[in-house]
Design a protein around this motif. Structure first.
Motif, PDB file in Angstrom:
ATOM      1  N   ARG A  49      19.135  13.712  -5.222  1.00  0.00           N
ATOM      2  CA  ARG A  49      17.871  13.482  -5.940  1.00  0.00           C
ATOM      3  C   ARG A  49      18.036  13.776  -7.431  1.00  0.00           C
ATOM      4  O   ARG A  49      17.475  13.083  -8.278  1.00  0.00           O
ATOM      5  N   ILE A  50      18.787  14.827  -7.715  1.00  0.00           N
ATOM      6  CA  ILE A  50      19.030  15.186  -9.117  1.00  0.00           C
ATOM      7  C   ILE A  50      19.902  14.128  -9.775  1.00  0.00           C
ATOM      8  O   ILE A  50      19.638  13.723 -10.920  1.00  0.00           O
ATOM      9  N   THR A  84      17.715  11.147 -10.538  1.00  0.00           N
ATOM     10  CA  THR A  84      16.827  11.386 -11.686  1.00  0.00           C
ATOM     11  C   THR A  84      17.604  11.265 -12.995  1.00  0.00           C
ATOM     12  O   THR A  84      17.141  10.620 -13.949  1.00  0.00           O
ATOM     13  N   LEU A  85      18.778  11.884 -13.042  1.00  0.00           N
ATOM     14  CA  LEU A  85      19.593  11.833 -14.264  1.00  0.00           C
ATOM     15  C   LEU A  85      20.055  10.400 -14.550  1.00  0.00           C
ATOM     16  O   LEU A  85      20.026   9.943 -15.699  1.00  0.00           O
ATOM     17  N   LYS A 121      18.547   7.678 -13.590  1.00  0.00           N
ATOM     18  CA  LYS A 121      17.373   6.921 -14.024  1.00  0.00           C
ATOM     19  C   LYS A 121      17.127   7.129 -15.517  1.00  0.00           C
ATOM     20  O   LYS A 121      16.747   6.208 -16.241  1.00  0.00           O
ATOM     21  N   GLY A 122      17.356   8.366 -15.961  1.00  0.00           N
ATOM     22  CA  GLY A 122      17.201   8.693 -17.386  1.00  0.00           C
ATOM     23  C   GLY A 122      18.142   7.867 -18.247  1.00  0.00           C
ATOM     24  O   GLY A 122      17.732   7.325 -19.286  1.00  0.00           O
ATOM     25  N   THR A 132      16.908   4.211 -18.180  1.00  0.00           N
ATOM     26  CA  THR A 132      15.702   4.046 -19.005  1.00  0.00           C
ATOM     27  C   THR A 132      16.076   4.035 -20.483  1.00  0.00           C
ATOM     28  O   THR A 132      15.583   3.205 -21.248  1.00  0.00           O
ATOM     29  N   GLU A 133      16.956   4.958 -20.874  1.00  0.00           N
ATOM     30  CA  GLU A 133      17.379   5.019 -22.273  1.00  0.00           C
ATOM     31  C   GLU A 133      18.024   3.698 -22.690  1.00  0.00           C
ATOM     32  O   GLU A 133      17.714   3.146 -23.746  1.00  0.00           O
ATOM     33  N   ARG A 138      15.306   1.029 -22.983  1.00  0.00           N
ATOM     34  CA  ARG A 138      14.411   1.222 -24.139  1.00  0.00           C
ATOM     35  C   ARG A 138      15.162   1.089 -25.464  1.00  0.00           C
ATOM     36  O   ARG A 138      14.565   0.770 -26.478  1.00  0.00           O
ATOM     37  N   LEU A 190      17.250  20.417 -20.753  1.00  0.00           N
ATOM     38  CA  LEU A 190      17.898  19.858 -19.558  1.00  0.00           C
ATOM     39  C   LEU A 190      18.698  20.956 -18.828  1.00  0.00           C
ATOM     40  O   LEU A 190      18.590  21.117 -17.616  1.00  0.00           O
ATOM     41  N   LYS A 239      24.971  11.663 -14.976  1.00  0.00           N
ATOM     42  CA  LYS A 239      25.185  10.851 -16.181  1.00  0.00           C
ATOM     43  C   LYS A 239      26.208   9.741 -15.893  1.00  0.00           C
ATOM     44  O   LYS A 239      26.055   8.616 -16.366  1.00  0.00           O
TER      45      LYS A 239
END
Lengths: 302, 257
Positions: free
Chosen positions: B4-5, B8-9, B11-12, B15-16, B19, B88, B102
């Motif tokens: 899960r972690i 999440t990382l 996904k970050g 997203t970056e 964007r 973080l 990452k």
């Protein structure tokens, strides 16, 4: 009362040029009890941030021990009960405050509707309800500091470690923050924070720790210290007996200076001087300044 | 194991990338290639098929590698530079989880970019009646493995170098892989005593050229590689990436921030 933070003989060294080391923190020992608000003070370069970083596990301790609620500092268990605000608040510029909170919340182990609800309620609490969906890059420094405070409160931490907590906040923001932190203390949260704003420290803390050159040079409970720093004195002319109510009486040329522990004693002394046909030359009644005490403490330690 | 972690990382990172418009830049480049290729098609050059395929493979290989290098070599040092690393690291996240999350994000971004570009290029080629055949799937799969290796190198180097230095070094290793291997072979032939050293150096260098099946895609009479070769490449990618990440973790676990 249980200990939130226990630091024992902490040494933090950084490598410097020529294979040498710079010692940022030297044999530092202190404790913070559960539910306390403790201010961590010191001049620039005193080792405050290094101590906080060691508590968070960002820098390894060269020797000594740091524990948070009995867990080794920097361990996952310690970080699970700790909220941290870094000295310089920087958050992903391409995310909004709500997305930032969701990201950190997921890493904290929160999920779904509960996370969204908590993130929104904290953002409302820190005054960011209007800017929840605005990208961080469009927020002012003060607003980013609020994002930082909000992320530190995520997951209902038992301990808040805040580095320069009031940085970038306007007076209204500071007052709101004070109220917020006090309400967290009432819920049993321990606060350990560094700040150069000594008025904030005076308004918030139960206790202060002063460090300089990586060493603890003073540790005081704030209420007795403020009592000690208060000045109530009268300078007068005439033969008036004040020894029974004054802390001290000394001569200043023809006049005398009498100091008192409390304001009522000072007022009583003024009455006596008038009754005895004496003359009041000067009256001194002021709260002690933590700033003056802080500077004098640093001078004494130097 | 804390998937899960990692998610999440990752996904970050994705997203970056979205964007910051990295993937969009790639898509625009893809559209430019479509128009350029279509223009060539309209002119009616004979023997266009091989040229078109060659162009597509070159562009796909280069752009996807660029995306993989830039994403992987920047994700970690940017966190340090922008001081976003502190909040973080303050979370109950192990440094190993941080590194792997990452890595996963960089891999997803580079794979997504590669596959989007591949879809665009395929559409153009299809429009020009140039057919790639089933070997294209083998090419895509093996290239994705190669991109994972590139990401592990970029991320690994970024834990000890600045983003610019890490990106430059990873570019050299990713694009210069066949030349470096050839240079080592020549060195070993010229001086047999250096053979053990050359072998060790070669083992450390990422053999990214092994993952390029572009030539088989371009030339119709070239057959797909056997499944055992694909399996070997998969094994190499897993072992090399894991080793690179393990080495990075050893550096990162005691690093002061």
């Amino acid at each position: 009362m249980a200990q939130s933070i226990a630091v024992s003989d902490l040494v933090v060294r950084y490598p410097s040029s020529g294979g040498k080391y710079t010692e940022a923190v030297s044999s530092l020992s202190f404790e913070v009890r559960e539910g306390e608000i403790v201010g961590f003070l010191g001049p620039n370069g005193a080792g405050k941030s290094s101590t906080l970083k060691a508590l968070m596990g960002f820098v390894p301790a060269s020797s000594g021990q740091c524990e948070i609620y009995g867990h080794a500092a920097g361990s996952v268990a310690a970080r699970r009960v700790t909220g941290y605000l870094p000295e310089v608040a920087m958050y992903y510029p391409y995310l909004s405050p709500l997305e930032t909170m969701t990201f950190y919340g997921e890493l904290q182990g929160l999920r779904g509707a509960a996370l969204k609800k908590e993130a929104q309620s904290i953002l409302e609490l820190v005054g960011l309800s209007k800017w929840m969906k605005t990208p961080n890059r469009k927020l002012s420094k003060g607003m980013l500091q609020r994002v930082g405070i909000a992320q530190a409160l995520l997951g209902r931490p038992k301990l808040l470690i805040l580095d320069e907590v009031t940085s970038g906040l306007d007076p209204v923001g500071r007052q709101e923050l004070r109220e917020l932190l006090r309400s967290r203390q009432r819920q049993g949260v321990t606060l350990f924070f560094s700040s150069h704003e000594l008025s904030e420290v005076e308004n918030l803390c139960d206790r202060i720790l002063i460090i300089d050159k990586g060493r603890l040079i003073d540790e005081r409970a704030l209420a007795p210290l403020q009592e000690e720093l208060r000045q109530f004195a009268v300078v007068y002319l005439g033969e008036v007996e004040l020894g029974d109510i004054a802390r001290s009486v000394s001569f200043r040329g023809e006049s005398r200076l009498a100091s008192f522990d409390t304001r009522p004693k000072l007022l009583e002394a003024v009455d006596r001087i008038h009754s005895a046909s004496g003359k009041v030359v000067d009256l001194i009644a002021r709260e002690g300044s933590l700033e003056t005490y802080f500077i004098e403490t640093l001078r004494r330690a130097a | 194991m804390r998937p899960r972690i990692w998610i999440t990382l990752a996904k970050g990172v994705v997203t970056e990338s979205i964007r910051r418009k990295d993937v969009w830049v790639l898509a625009i480049l893809g559209v430019v290639i479509i128009f350029a290729a279509a223009a060539l098609g309209l002119v009616g050059i004979t023997g266009l098929e091989i040229f078109m395929k060659d162009l597509a493979v070159t562009v796909l290989g280069a752009f996807s590698t660029i995306l993989a290098v830039l994403t992987s070599s920047r994700v970690f040092p940017e966190e340090v530079k922008n001081r976003t690393l502190y909040p973080l690291l303050a979370r109950p996240v192990r440094r190993g989880d941080l590194l792997f999350g990452k890595f996963l994000g960089a891999v997803v971004v580079s794979w997504a970019g590669f596959l989007i570009l591949a879809a665009l290029v395929s559409a153009v080629l299809f429009g020009l009646h140039v057919h790639l055949g089933a070997i294209a799937f083998q090419y895509l799969f093996v290239k994705c493995l190669g991109l994972a290796v590139v990401c592990s190198v970029g991320l690994g180097l970024s834990t000890v170098m600045t983003p610019a230095a890490a990106a430059t070094t990873t570019f050299i290793l990713a694009f210069g892989s066949p030349m470096l291997s050839r240079a080592l072979v020549l060195t070993a032939q010229g001086s047999p005593a250096s053979l053990p050293v050359c072998r060790v150096v070669e083992a450390f260098l990422p053999q990214t050229h092994l993952f390029d099946l572009g030539a088989r895609l371009v030339y119709i009479d070239w057959s797909p590689v056997s499944l055992s070769v694909v399996g070997g490449l998969l094994g190499y990618a897993v072992v090399y990436s894991s080793s690179a990440l393990f080495g990075s973790w050893l550096i990162l676990r005691r690093r002061a921030f």
